[in-house]
Design a protein around this motif. Structure first.
Motif, PDB file in Angstrom:
ATOM      1  N   TYR A 181       0.813  -1.412  -0.129  1.00 40.70           N
ATOM      2  CA  TYR A 181      -0.023  -0.015   0.129  1.00 40.70           C
ATOM      3  C   TYR A 181       1.097   1.201  -0.110  1.00 40.70           C
ATOM      4  O   TYR A 181       0.691   2.314  -0.758  1.00 40.70           O
ATOM      5  N   ALA A 209     -10.087  -1.915   5.869  1.00 42.27           N
ATOM      6  CA  ALA A 209      -9.609  -2.698   4.509  1.00 42.27           C
ATOM      7  C   ALA A 209     -11.113  -3.166   3.468  1.00 42.27           C
ATOM      8  O   ALA A 209     -11.926  -2.813   4.115  1.00 42.27           O
ATOM      9  N   CYS A 252      -9.034 -14.650   4.691  1.00 37.81           N
ATOM     10  CA  CYS A 252      -9.101 -13.676   5.286  1.00 37.81           C
ATOM     11  C   CYS A 252     -10.161 -13.769   6.739  1.00 37.81           C
ATOM     12  O   CYS A 252      -9.826 -13.038   7.750  1.00 37.81           O
ATOM     13  N   GLY A 309      -4.490  -5.240   9.169  1.00 35.99           N
ATOM     14  CA  GLY A 309      -3.804  -5.681   8.121  1.00 35.99           C
ATOM     15  C   GLY A 309      -3.429  -7.125   8.140  1.00 35.99           C
ATOM     16  O   GLY A 309      -2.789  -7.711   7.199  1.00 35.99           O
ATOM     17  N   HIS A 325      -4.793  -8.603   4.924  1.00 31.58           N
ATOM     18  CA  HIS A 325      -3.895  -8.060   3.765  1.00 31.58           C
ATOM     19  C   HIS A 325      -2.734  -9.282   3.680  1.00 31.58           C
ATOM     20  O   HIS A 325      -2.002  -9.478   2.775  1.00 31.58           O
ATOM     21  N   ASN A 330      -2.765  -9.499  -4.515  1.00 28.59           N
ATOM     22  CA  ASN A 330      -3.394  -9.381  -3.242  1.00 28.59           C
ATOM     23  C   ASN A 330      -4.533  -8.689  -3.391  1.00 28.59           C
ATOM     24  O   ASN A 330      -4.892  -7.401  -3.918  1.00 28.59           O
ATOM     25  N   ILE A 358      -6.824  -7.771  -1.022  1.00 27.45           N
ATOM     26  CA  ILE A 358      -7.009  -6.675   0.264  1.00 27.45           C
ATOM     27  C   ILE A 358      -6.481  -5.548   0.168  1.00 27.45           C
ATOM     28  O   ILE A 358      -5.170  -5.489  -0.031  1.00 27.45           O
TER      29      ILE A 358
END
Length: 232
Positions: free
Chosen positions: A28, A158, A176, A204, A207, A215, A217
């Motif tokens: 990110y 998220a 997840c 996170g 993620h 990814n 997320i």
């Protein structure tokens, strides 16, 4: 399928079967927070913070983007101005979840940020990072107090990019939801996960564990963090 494919992990198998995409970073901080990726004319932290925090009297000389801060972080304007960059919170984190913001974040360089792709926040009940930020150091450095206790864990939010999520693309995956530490924060309906925004803390972990080749997320920082002192 060859015999060699039997030894591949789920992530490797989907990566092999899925059409190749243009390489991109899943971090990110590199993708969504890099000022160089934004038009200079649209890059105005001061205006952004003033609109978010409703405070027109503060001035911020640094030009950076909001980032994922450790638990208990106060409003970004004050955080940038008062964080002493003493590294106490980083040293106190038992999971190495807190790191330093890089030079691409300009004025925020050297301040503590979360790196969930490397190691997500485990939301320690005793919040050692906050304690370290509030405790004077042996070197005589006074704590900046930019991490405040008693505010729960509200680091960000998220979301799931369904075009990259295995469960939404005909596969089966609930990693997840299985690994999420907050009860009810990720629901699974008809095999498809969905994040409940008001319960998500932005730790996170989802993620970090997402097995999709790209990814699925996305983490966004908490933009409306409260000031150090909250008026009753």
């Amino acid at each position: 399928m060859s015999s060699g494919d039997d030894k591949l992990s789920r992530r490797e198998l989907f990566a092999k079967l899925r059409p190749e995409k243009k390489p991109r970073s899943a971090d990110y901080e590199e993708v969504a927070q890099t000022p160089a990726a934004l038009p200079e004319s649209n890059f105005d932290l001061l205006g952004l913070l003033q609109r978010i925090e409703g405070n027109q009297d503060r001035t911020v000389k640094s030009r950076v983007m909001p980032v994922l801060r450790p638990p208990g972080a106060i409003d970004e304007t004050t955080f940038l101005a008062e964080c002493t960059r003493c590294l106490a919170c980083i040293e106190a984190c038992p999971y190495d979840a807190i790191g330093l913001a890089g030079p691409q974040l300009r004025g925020a360089e050297g301040t503590p940020v979360l790196h969930p792709l490397q190691s997500p926040c485990k939301m320690c009940p005793d919040t050692p990072c906050i304690t370290a930020c509030q405790t004077p150091r042996e070197t005589g450095i006074q704590p900046s107090g930019v991490l405040v206790a008693g505010r729960g864990f509200h680091m960000g939010k998220a979301s799931i990019k369904t075009s990259d999520c295995l469960a939404y693309q005909g596969g089966f995956c609930s990693t997840c939801a299985e690994r999420c530490p907050v009860s009810g924060a990720i629901e699974v309906n008809m095999g498809k996960p969905k994040i409940v925004p008001n319960l998500c803390t932005g730790c996170g972990i989802c993620h970090h564990v997402c097995p999709a080749p790209w990814n699925a997320i996305i983490l966004m920082p908490e933009l409306m963090r409260p000031p150090r002192e909250i008026k009753p």
